[in-house]
Design a protein around this motif. Structure first.
Motif, PDB file in Angstrom:
ATOM      1  N   PRO A 130      -0.163  19.374  24.847  1.00 35.77           N
ATOM      2  CA  PRO A 130       1.077  19.367  24.087  1.00 35.77           C
ATOM      3  C   PRO A 130       2.298  19.546  24.989  1.00 35.77           C
ATOM      4  CG  PRO A 130       0.082  21.528  23.949  1.00 35.77           C
ATOM      5  CD  PRO A 130      -0.884  20.672  24.707  1.00 35.77           C
ATOM      6  N   ILE A 131       3.362  18.837  24.661  1.00 32.15           N
ATOM      7  CA  ILE A 131       4.645  19.067  25.314  1.00 32.15           C
ATOM      8  C   ILE A 131       5.296  20.256  24.614  1.00 32.15           C
ATOM      9  CG2 ILE A 131       6.935  18.107  25.759  1.00 32.15           C
ATOM     10  CD1 ILE A 131       5.567  15.343  25.958  1.00 32.15           C
ATOM     11  N   LEU A 132       5.651  21.271  25.392  1.00 29.50           N
ATOM     12  CA  LEU A 132       6.137  22.535  24.847  1.00 29.50           C
ATOM     13  C   LEU A 132       7.666  22.530  24.789  1.00 29.50           C
ATOM     14  CD1 LEU A 132       3.850  24.931  26.946  1.00 29.50           C
ATOM     15  CD2 LEU A 132       3.367  23.906  24.711  1.00 29.50           C
ATOM     16  N   PRO A 133       8.241  22.646  23.597  1.00 29.07           N
ATOM     17  CA  PRO A 133       9.703  22.658  23.489  1.00 29.07           C
ATOM     18  C   PRO A 133      10.338  23.719  24.391  1.00 29.07           C
ATOM     19  CG  PRO A 133       8.712  22.452  21.315  1.00 29.07           C
ATOM     20  CD  PRO A 133       7.588  22.720  22.277  1.00 29.07           C
ATOM     21  N   VAL A 157      -1.019   9.290  26.787  1.00 30.23           N
ATOM     22  CA  VAL A 157      -0.792   9.657  25.391  1.00 30.23           C
ATOM     23  C   VAL A 157      -0.011  10.961  25.409  1.00 30.23           C
ATOM     24  CG1 VAL A 157      -1.840  10.298  23.187  1.00 30.23           C
ATOM     25  CG2 VAL A 157      -2.916   8.540  24.603  1.00 30.23           C
ATOM     26  N   TYR A 158       1.099  11.016  24.697  1.00 25.33           N
ATOM     27  CA  TYR A 158       1.913  12.228  24.724  1.00 25.33           C
ATOM     28  C   TYR A 158       2.224  12.670  23.301  1.00 25.33           C
ATOM     29  CZ  TYR A 158       5.962   9.226  23.720  1.00 25.33           C
ATOM     30  OH  TYR A 158       6.832   8.342  23.142  1.00 25.33           O
ATOM     31  N   VAL A 216       2.723   7.510  21.831  1.00 22.17           N
ATOM     32  CA  VAL A 216       2.970   8.823  21.258  1.00 22.17           C
ATOM     33  C   VAL A 216       1.853   9.122  20.272  1.00 22.17           C
ATOM     34  CG1 VAL A 216       4.464   7.932  19.414  1.00 22.17           C
ATOM     35  CG2 VAL A 216       4.651  10.326  20.127  1.00 22.17           C
ATOM     36  N   GLU A 217       1.410  10.346  20.257  1.00 22.44           N
ATOM     37  CA  GLU A 217       0.212  10.717  19.503  1.00 22.44           C
ATOM     38  C   GLU A 217       0.289  10.324  18.041  1.00 22.44           C
ATOM     39  OE1 GLU A 217      -2.120  14.783  18.177  1.00 22.44           O
ATOM     40  OE2 GLU A 217       0.028  14.737  18.584  1.00 22.44           O
TER      41      GLU A 217
END
Length: 362
Positions: free
Chosen positions: A226-229, A254-255, A319-320
């Motif tokens: 996961p990309i963490l805010p 894949v992000y 994108v996922e």
């Protein structure tokens, strides 16, 4: 090494809560090589797990040789599944690992049934099949062999560098069935990685594994998620990650933004309060109440930030959550029962209808 034997079918009043009557429990094991971790060895009754029809997962079958995971990722969505064993989704998930010691034998029997249609099987959807425990138990070679021998295509998603051990076997299997590999790398800053996912290999070690798999002939997907805010979503962080992914030879990315599902949410937020208290109010705004997903506005903002960087680095990216039908067939894998042929070694296998097509997980 300390062993604590337990008889099959006999309740152990000293066992951890929920494990007194765990079907097939053989013994619980601790060892100095895995300080603080207990392995609960069980005899599994089944290996193939059918994904419910209402699930958003783009595959129908999974195999999970382990429950719990020593990667200890604070954000892991699978944490809540440990509560089914009356174990907690926090520390117990990281340190109480259930090992299905006979999973390969059970899987081979299930794949030999006449009603098995050789549908694609996914590994790594719940807990990592190449977590550190795999170095001790070596369950994956038997699983890979059973799938390949039966003509069943399969995909592996992992954070574990132990994947390199099995690359020769996986390359051999890929000559019989479709095999796709993906490496999950969420955090490229070493300090943050050690804090938020302390049991995982470094990003550099995982990128080396991507290169090794690429050199072995695989088109490897990297899951940048996961990309963490506010932690890993800056242009500088994303640009560095994608540059290193490209240099490692990955075929695609894949992000997606962080999910905080029940079980994971409380554990992640407790970590955030300790390590980044200045971000707590922002995360409560992004993930209010029981909400598990970042708001659409943030996900759209993230996509607009990532897509130009993907193009700049010459990477294919997905994108996922951009597929309108989450139950659509997995690209690159058979969507219907494939034709069966006998290989030169006499093994039954699924012939690939498009052998040169790129194999993708999502």
């Amino acid at each position: 090494m300390r062993w604590r034997g337990q008889e099959l079918g006999v309740a152990d009043t000293a066992a951890l809560p929920g494990l007194e009557h765990l079907d097939g429990l053989v013994q619980s094991v601790t060892t100095p090589e895995f300080s603080g971790v207990t392995f609960h060895e069980v005899m599994a009754k089944s290996a193939l797990n059918h994904v419910p029809g209402g699930s958003s997962m783009p595959f129908d079958w999974t195999v999970n040789p382990y429950r719990g995971c020593s990667h200890a990722c604070s954000y892991c969505f699978a944490r809540g599944t440990h509560e089914y064993l009356d174990l907690d989704a926090g520390r117990d998930f990281d340190t109480q690992v259930v090992v299905k010691v006979n999973v390969a034998e059970v899987l081979r029997r299930e794949l030999a049934r006449g009603n098995w249609h050789h549908d694609p099987v996914m590994l790594g959807t719940n807990t990592d099949p190449y977590q550190r425990a795999e170095g001790r138990y070596r369950l994956m070679p038997g699983i890979v062999s059973a799938l390949a021998d039966s003509g069943t295509p399969f995909s592996i998603l992992t954070k574990g560098t132990m994947l390199r051990r099995d690359l020769p076997m996986l390359a051999e299997a890929s000559r019989e069935v479709r095999v796709t590999l993906a490496m999950s790398i969420a955090v490229f800053d070493d300090h943050l990685q050690k804090a938020v996912e302390p049991g995982t290999p470094t990003a550099a070690a995982r990128l080396d594994t991507v290169r090794a798999a690429t050199d072995a002939g695989f088109d490897v997907t990297v899951f940048l998620m996961p990309i963490l805010p506010h932690l890993t979503d800056s242009i500088a962080a994303l640009d560095d990650a994608l540059r290193r992914i490209k240099e490692a030879g990955a075929a695609r990315v894949v992000y997606g933004a962080l999910h905080l599902r029940p079980g994971a949410k409380a554990w992640f937020m407790s970590w955030l309060e300790r390590d980044h208290p200045e971000l707590v109010s922002s995360y409560l705004g992004l993930y209010p109440g029981v909400s598990a997903y970042a708001p659409k506005g943030y996900r759209s903002w993230l996509a607009k930030r990532v897509q130009p960087l993907l193009r700049a680095h010459g990477l294919s990216g997905t994108v996922e959550d951009d597929r309108p039908d989450r139950r659509m067939p997995v690209p690159g894998l058979a969507a219907s029962p494939p034709p069966i042929v006998v290989t030169s070694r006499g093994r039954v296998a699924a012939r690939r209808t498009t052998p040169d097509a790129p194999a993708m997980l999502f």
